[in-house]
Design a protein around this motif. Sequence first.
Motif, short mmCIF file in Angstrom:
data_model
loop_
_atom_site.label_atom_id
_atom_site.label_comp_id
_atom_site.label_asym_id
_atom_site.label_seq_id
_atom_site.Cartn_x
_atom_site.Cartn_y
_atom_site.Cartn_z
N HIS A 46 0.87 -1.17 0.00
CA HIS A 46 0.00 0.00 0.00
C HIS A 46 0.91 1.22 0.00
CE1 HIS A 46 -3.55 2.41 0.81
NE2 HIS A 46 -2.87 3.04 1.75
N TRP B 261 -7.45 3.50 -0.38
CA TRP B 261 -7.24 2.07 -0.13
C TRP B 261 -6.63 1.35 -1.32
CZ3 TRP B 261 -9.58 -1.30 -3.41
CH2 TRP B 261 -10.67 -0.82 -4.15
N ILE C 79 -1.26 1.76 -4.61
CA ILE C 79 -0.12 0.86 -4.44
C ILE C 79 1.16 1.62 -4.75
CG2 ILE C 79 0.99 -1.25 -5.24
CD1 ILE C 79 -1.83 -2.32 -5.87
#
Length: 187
Positions: free
Chosen positions: A49, A138, A141
């Motif tokens: 993340h 969320w 990346i």
Amino acid sequence: MGLLRDEALSRSADSSYSSNRTMMVCVSALAALALGIGILCALAAGPLHAQCAVEWKIGIPCFDVSSLLVNQIKEWSTETCHGKSQRCLYYLVSIHAEDITATHTTPVMRFVDDITFNLSSPDPDTCEVQGRSVSRSWYAILDSGTNYLNMYNLMRGSGLSSSPTFTESTSDRLCTQFSSTRQNLPP
């Protein structure tokens, strides 16, 4: 008798079709698993993340480090972002003992990242700063080093990175796209 043979052939064809279909599903599942493992291996070079964790050591008392960081956050809380600068849209959330909490919003896409600095003093004239910036999105990346820059820009803007005893410690495992971002910074 012909009717029985037709029925038997029909069952055999259904069984063969079902067997082939099951095999195709298994092969598809294995291919998806292999692809997933491949993607995870590619991402294993960094966090899964968009985020960054950095440790800085600075030969300045923590009280002064805290004041300089807080003042820089406040100075860059402006809504006006000049050119392609990210030196704007910071927001001071709180100062609590040795912790500074802030956010940074990217000027174009308006992504919000949460920033924390934890300061500790191994001796009166040295400050160790644990910095962390994490994307709230969320699905983020890769971030082109944004989470690293959220904190480094404050270190540089406040003058802390110019301290003769300034050291920085992080890696690509702790900080999304750190190496490529750091490599492109001016000296």
